[in-house]
Design an enzyme around this catalytic site. Sequence first.
Site, PDB file in Angstrom:
ATOM      1  N   LYS A 178       2.919   4.558  -1.115  1.00 59.73           N
ATOM      2  CA  LYS A 178       2.897   5.552  -2.199  1.00 59.73           C
ATOM      3  C   LYS A 178       4.195   6.341  -2.037  1.00 59.73           C
ATOM      4  O   LYS A 178       4.204   7.477  -1.559  1.00 59.73           O
ATOM      5  CB  LYS A 178       1.706   6.507  -2.089  1.00 59.73           C
ATOM      6  CG  LYS A 178       0.338   5.798  -2.017  1.00 59.73           C
ATOM      7  CD  LYS A 178      -0.104   5.595  -0.604  1.00 59.73           C
ATOM      8  CE  LYS A 178      -1.550   5.149  -0.478  1.00 59.73           C
ATOM      9  NZ  LYS A 178      -1.977   4.030  -1.264  1.00 59.73           N
ATOM     10  N   ASP A 220      17.458  10.077  -5.695  1.00 61.07           N
ATOM     11  CA  ASP A 220      18.866  10.433  -5.488  1.00 61.07           C
ATOM     12  C   ASP A 220      19.316  10.297  -4.040  1.00 61.07           C
ATOM     13  O   ASP A 220      20.219  11.019  -3.590  1.00 61.07           O
ATOM     14  CB  ASP A 220      19.135  11.853  -5.991  1.00 61.07           C
ATOM     15  CG  ASP A 220      19.076  11.948  -7.507  1.00 61.07           C
ATOM     16  OD1 ASP A 220      19.174  10.898  -8.161  1.00 61.07           O
ATOM     17  OD2 ASP A 220      18.921  13.068  -8.040  1.00 61.07           O
ATOM     18  N   HIS A 277       0.801  -1.226   0.000  1.00 57.92           N
ATOM     19  CA  HIS A 277       0.000   0.000   0.000  1.00 57.92           C
ATOM     20  C   HIS A 277       0.833   1.276   0.000  1.00 57.92           C
ATOM     21  O   HIS A 277       0.287   2.371   0.106  1.00 57.92           O
ATOM     22  CB  HIS A 277      -0.937  -0.015   1.221  1.00 57.92           C
ATOM     23  CG  HIS A 277      -2.106   0.892   1.112  1.00 57.92           C
ATOM     24  ND1 HIS A 277      -2.363   1.885   2.039  1.00 57.92           N
ATOM     25  CD2 HIS A 277      -3.091   0.984   0.177  1.00 57.92           C
ATOM     26  CE1 HIS A 277      -3.461   2.526   1.707  1.00 57.92           C
ATOM     27  NE2 HIS A 277      -3.930   2.009   0.575  1.00 57.92           N
TER      28      HIS A 277
END
Length: 375
Positions: A321, A326, A319
């Site tokens: 996100k 970098d 789940h």
Amino acid sequence: MRHHPVFSLLPSMWRLLRPRGRGRVRRSGDRIWLFLLLLGVVGYFVWDTYFRPIPQVYKAAGGLELYFAPAQGREAKSRLLGLINSAQTRIEVATLELEDREIGQALVRAAARGVRVRLFSDSDYHREVRESLGVRSSNQARCETLQRVQVCYDSRNNALMHHKFVLIDDLGVWTGSTNLTWNAFERNNENSLWLPVRGLVEVYRAEFDTIFAGQESGLGRSERFQIGSTEGTVYFSPAGGREGRGAILDLLKRANREIWIAAFVLTDTRMVEALVQAHRRGVRVRVVIDARNLENSRDETLKQAGIEVRKDGNPYTMHHKVMVVDGEWVVTGSYNFTNSGFGRNNENLLILRDSALAQRYQREVEATWRAGTRL
């Protein structure tokens, strides 16, 4: 990092300064004044975006906490319950769904001892909210009071109230990808953050007050903040969704070494294009997507471009996100990488800059990647 719409206006503003042909050339003095005006506008927004000092109310010396579920899921829930139990005056909860009886009963106890408790949820989850609060009700109204907890539900049909945040007094913000459900803490790949900044609470509370009162697109006010060495900006969809999406796109365009992504779903075509362009200029891009959402996600476009893509290996739900760029920047929050994420749903998006924090997120994404299956 904040994205301003003024930057997209620069080409058209510059065209105003160009000569229009014989007999229509602007006087040089007019062009100089227009140039100075343009320079001043751009200069202000560059200063406001990158160099304006962060006011003290949006700064904290330290105290940021990060938890990854399921490994730290029980620890995370215990910490959230402790925060709710310690509240003295007010608690605001904005969550897609409340389906955890322990958290629901902690909110009921807080309300019983005189804390003002307000909860805003998606309209599809009336039953789960009521069961978690220990109440039976068939009320069809937008708002109701359950066990002294003031509850309102999103009334829109074409959007999700997708936030996952809890505000405790003026102490801090609990947020991340984690819904207030048993599965989220025990089974899913999730990340939860505790951000103890008074000014940040005020920003989130202003957004909460707006949607709770019925303006369900929210305020969309972005704000910079700092916790110790971590600098961040918060964005709210849908009112401020384009600004937040623009900030993600800017970050991807500036990547020069590597991008790691763990995405519940990835359908935003402009983000996919930005990842392909990053890959073509030599940036190492790796993406892991929740297996249940492959049918909707743009993994084929990424694979055709030569980007390494995997489906996750969690039998429940991956789940996250999350983007790590970098080894320095982190994108996280409730914001799915979709058109609905910026255009319709209520979301809060965080873009954080801190190499130590980024390394923690990167280790999590790498572990999720290794547990996945190559597509």
